[in-house]
Design an enzyme around this catalytic site. Sequence first.
Site, PDB file in Angstrom:
ATOM      1  N   TYR A  43       0.818  -1.230   0.000  1.00  0.00           N
ATOM      2  CA  TYR A  43       0.000   0.000   0.000  1.00  0.00           C
ATOM      3  C   TYR A  43       0.845   1.271   0.000  1.00  0.00           C
ATOM      4  O   TYR A  43       0.298   2.354  -0.211  1.00  0.00           O
ATOM      5  CB  TYR A  43      -0.922   0.079   1.232  1.00  0.00           C
ATOM      6  CG  TYR A  43      -1.990  -0.964   1.364  1.00  0.00           C
ATOM      7  CD1 TYR A  43      -2.260  -1.877   0.352  1.00  0.00           C
ATOM      8  CD2 TYR A  43      -2.758  -1.031   2.519  1.00  0.00           C
ATOM      9  CE1 TYR A  43      -3.243  -2.838   0.513  1.00  0.00           C
ATOM     10  CE2 TYR A  43      -3.748  -1.985   2.670  1.00  0.00           C
ATOM     11  CZ  TYR A  43      -3.980  -2.894   1.675  1.00  0.00           C
ATOM     12  OH  TYR A  43      -4.952  -3.836   1.830  1.00  0.00           O
ATOM     13  N   HIS A 101      -0.686 -11.658   2.450  1.00  0.00           N
ATOM     14  CA  HIS A 101      -1.691 -10.857   1.736  1.00  0.00           C
ATOM     15  C   HIS A 101      -2.573 -11.705   0.808  1.00  0.00           C
ATOM     16  O   HIS A 101      -3.789 -11.543   0.777  1.00  0.00           O
ATOM     17  CB  HIS A 101      -0.987  -9.749   0.951  1.00  0.00           C
ATOM     18  CG  HIS A 101      -1.841  -8.547   0.726  1.00  0.00           C
ATOM     19  ND1 HIS A 101      -1.332  -7.285   0.640  1.00  0.00           N
ATOM     20  CD2 HIS A 101      -3.183  -8.412   0.565  1.00  0.00           C
ATOM     21  CE1 HIS A 101      -2.328  -6.420   0.441  1.00  0.00           C
ATOM     22  NE2 HIS A 101      -3.450  -7.082   0.385  1.00  0.00           N
TER      23      HIS A 101
HETATM   24  N1  LIG Z   1      -6.509  -7.838   2.303  1.00  0.00           N
HETATM   25  C1  LIG Z   1      -6.835  -7.369   1.120  1.00  0.00           C
HETATM   26  O1  LIG Z   1      -6.580  -8.000   0.076  1.00  0.00           O
HETATM   27  C2  LIG Z   1      -7.538  -6.040   1.041  1.00  0.00           C
HETATM   28  C3  LIG Z   1      -8.176  -5.655  -0.173  1.00  0.00           C
HETATM   29  C4  LIG Z   1      -8.829  -4.424  -0.209  1.00  0.00           C
HETATM   30  C5  LIG Z   1      -8.852  -3.599   0.907  1.00  0.00           C
HETATM   31  N2  LIG Z   1      -8.214  -3.984   2.065  1.00  0.00           N
HETATM   32  C6  LIG Z   1      -8.222  -3.106   3.259  1.00  0.00           C
HETATM   33  O2  LIG Z   1      -9.557  -2.725   3.525  1.00  0.00           O
HETATM   34  C7  LIG Z   1      -9.646  -1.314   3.632  1.00  0.00           C
HETATM   35  C8  LIG Z   1     -11.024  -0.855   3.206  1.00  0.00           C
HETATM   36  O3  LIG Z   1     -11.231  -1.162   1.830  1.00  0.00           O
HETATM   37  P1  LIG Z   1     -11.622  -0.070   0.737  1.00  0.00           P
HETATM   38  O4  LIG Z   1     -10.999   1.202   1.123  1.00  0.00           O
HETATM   39  O5  LIG Z   1     -11.287  -0.591  -0.596  1.00  0.00           O
HETATM   40  O6  LIG Z   1     -13.211  -0.042   0.824  1.00  0.00           O
HETATM   41  P2  LIG Z   1     -14.294   0.561   1.863  1.00  0.00           P
HETATM   42  O7  LIG Z   1     -13.694   0.957   3.164  1.00  0.00           O
HETATM   43  O8  LIG Z   1     -15.437  -0.398   1.828  1.00  0.00           O
HETATM   44  O9  LIG Z   1     -14.774   1.864   1.088  1.00  0.00           O
HETATM   45  C9  LIG Z   1     -13.974   2.990   0.946  1.00  0.00           C
HETATM   46  C10 LIG Z   1     -14.681   3.893  -0.056  1.00  0.00           C
HETATM   47  O10 LIG Z   1     -15.929   4.300   0.462  1.00  0.00           O
HETATM   48  C11 LIG Z   1     -15.997   5.728   0.588  1.00  0.00           C
HETATM   49  N3  LIG Z   1     -16.556   5.990   1.937  1.00  0.00           N
HETATM   50  C12 LIG Z   1     -15.950   5.828   3.129  1.00  0.00           C
HETATM   51  N4  LIG Z   1     -16.774   6.132   4.143  1.00  0.00           N
HETATM   52  C13 LIG Z   1     -17.953   6.497   3.563  1.00  0.00           C
HETATM   53  C14 LIG Z   1     -19.193   6.916   4.087  1.00  0.00           C
HETATM   54  N5  LIG Z   1     -19.396   7.017   5.408  1.00  0.00           N
HETATM   55  N6  LIG Z   1     -20.183   7.232   3.191  1.00  0.00           N
HETATM   56  C15 LIG Z   1     -19.993   7.138   1.866  1.00  0.00           C
HETATM   57  N7  LIG Z   1     -18.826   6.723   1.306  1.00  0.00           N
HETATM   58  C16 LIG Z   1     -17.813   6.417   2.152  1.00  0.00           C
HETATM   59  C17 LIG Z   1     -14.584   6.232   0.460  1.00  0.00           C
HETATM   60  O11 LIG Z   1     -14.538   7.454  -0.252  1.00  0.00           O
HETATM   61  P3  LIG Z   1     -14.007   8.819   0.468  1.00  0.00           P
HETATM   62  O12 LIG Z   1     -12.560   8.622   0.749  1.00  0.00           O
HETATM   63  O13 LIG Z   1     -14.286   9.862  -0.544  1.00  0.00           O
HETATM   64  O14 LIG Z   1     -14.840   8.978   1.732  1.00  0.00           O
HETATM   65  C18 LIG Z   1     -13.906   5.144  -0.372  1.00  0.00           C
HETATM   66  O15 LIG Z   1     -14.118   5.413  -1.756  1.00  0.00           O
HETATM   67  C19 LIG Z   1      -8.498  -0.805   2.762  1.00  0.00           C
HETATM   68  O16 LIG Z   1      -8.154   0.534   3.058  1.00  0.00           O
HETATM   69  C20 LIG Z   1      -7.429  -1.799   3.121  1.00  0.00           C
HETATM   70  O17 LIG Z   1      -6.815  -1.446   4.356  1.00  0.00           O
HETATM   71  C21 LIG Z   1      -7.593  -5.196   2.129  1.00  0.00           C
END
Ligand SMILES: NC(=O)c1ccc[n+]([C@@H]2O[C@H](COP(=O)([O-])OP(=O)(O)OC[C@H]3O[C@@H](n4cnc5c(N)ncnc54)[C@H](OP(=O)(O)O)[C@@H]3O)[C@@H](O)[C@H]2O)c1
Length: 271
Positions: A43, A101
């Site tokens: 990341y 991962h």
């Molecule tokens: N292990 C793995 O393979 C893997 C894969 C993917 C992700 N991850 C981890 O999981 C974390 C979360 O995943 P993610 O960031 O892809 O998805 P997420 O947390 O489900 O969604 C984030 C998205 O939603 C928006 N958002 C956040 N809060 C909101 C709210 N209250 N209302 C409306 N929209 C909102 C954000 O935009 P804004 O920034 O504009 O608010 C961003 O575009 C990652 O940061 C990472 O640490 C792990």
Amino acid sequence: MTNKYNIPQMGFGTFGRTGPEGIAALQFALETGYRHLDTAQSYDTEYECGEALRRSGLPRAEVFVTTKITGVNCARSRLLPSLMKSCETLGVDRVDLTLIHWPVTPGGRLDMPAYLTELAEAQARGLTRLIGVSNFTIADLEEAKTILGPGRIANHQFERHPFLTNQKLVNYCLYNGISVTCYLPLARGVCAGDPVIEAVAKRHVATPHQIALAFSLAQGLIVIPTSGNLERIAENFAARDIRLSTEEIAAIAARNNNARQINPGWSPKWD
Ligand SMILES: NC(=O)c1ccc[n+]([C@@H]2O[C@H](COP(=O)([O-])OP(=O)(O)OC[C@H]3O[C@@H](n4cnc5c(N)ncnc54)[C@H](OP(=O)(O)O)[C@@H]3O)[C@@H](O)[C@H]2O)c1
């Protein structure tokens, strides 16, 4: 509700939180009350996590830090030095949780006995308090149990939200004493507009995204939403205070349509 490993249920995802803006978002998350940061070698946010941690003035022991070993480092004689480098980038003596991962890469399956043995060695040397995996199938978890013995994998991180409840995998993990971390717990912000989630949100004077988080929190699962927006960072944290009824949880679970968002062509054969 908590888990036996004392992993804070509300974590802050850090994918995309790079540079000065990323540090500011992370600092704000820590000020808001988040005590769990989820980073990964791939990341490019390990430095940002460490910097936000230092600037927060919080004692190191108060913030749970997870990192993940990227595919190229999941090999003999590579994993240990790469985790040392992660700790150095973060500016910590050890991390709280280290995950593999992915069990596969675009080039094929990785050598599980090799990387898990070295991950266990990293734990024995004190570089990480807990060890775990991410994007594993039940068959992968069974293989890991054969290699390491039962009870060694503390956490499994995979995609889970109202539209992909992954309940079979959740149940397997909980039955086997493996804590579950839900990534994409907000389904990347697409919960707005769903009639069932909207109705539950209205009843709780909450947002649909808070309801999506409360849904997984209610089952004792860990969530790691992220946002670069300060209001939404605070909004997501406040989901901890929402208590859903059994009927509401069942109604949200029924929205599951296996809408997986992270599904590269080289993915494992999902459960
Ligand atoms: N292990 C793995 O393979 C893997 C894969 C993917 C992700 N991850 C981890 O999981 C974390 C979360 O995943 P993610 O960031 O892809 O998805 P997420 O947390 O489900 O969604 C984030 C998205 O939603 C928006 N958002 C956040 N809060 C909101 C709210 N209250 N209302 C409306 N929209 C909102 C954000 O935009 P804004 O920034 O504009 O608010 C961003 O575009 C990652 O940061 C990472 O640490 C792990």
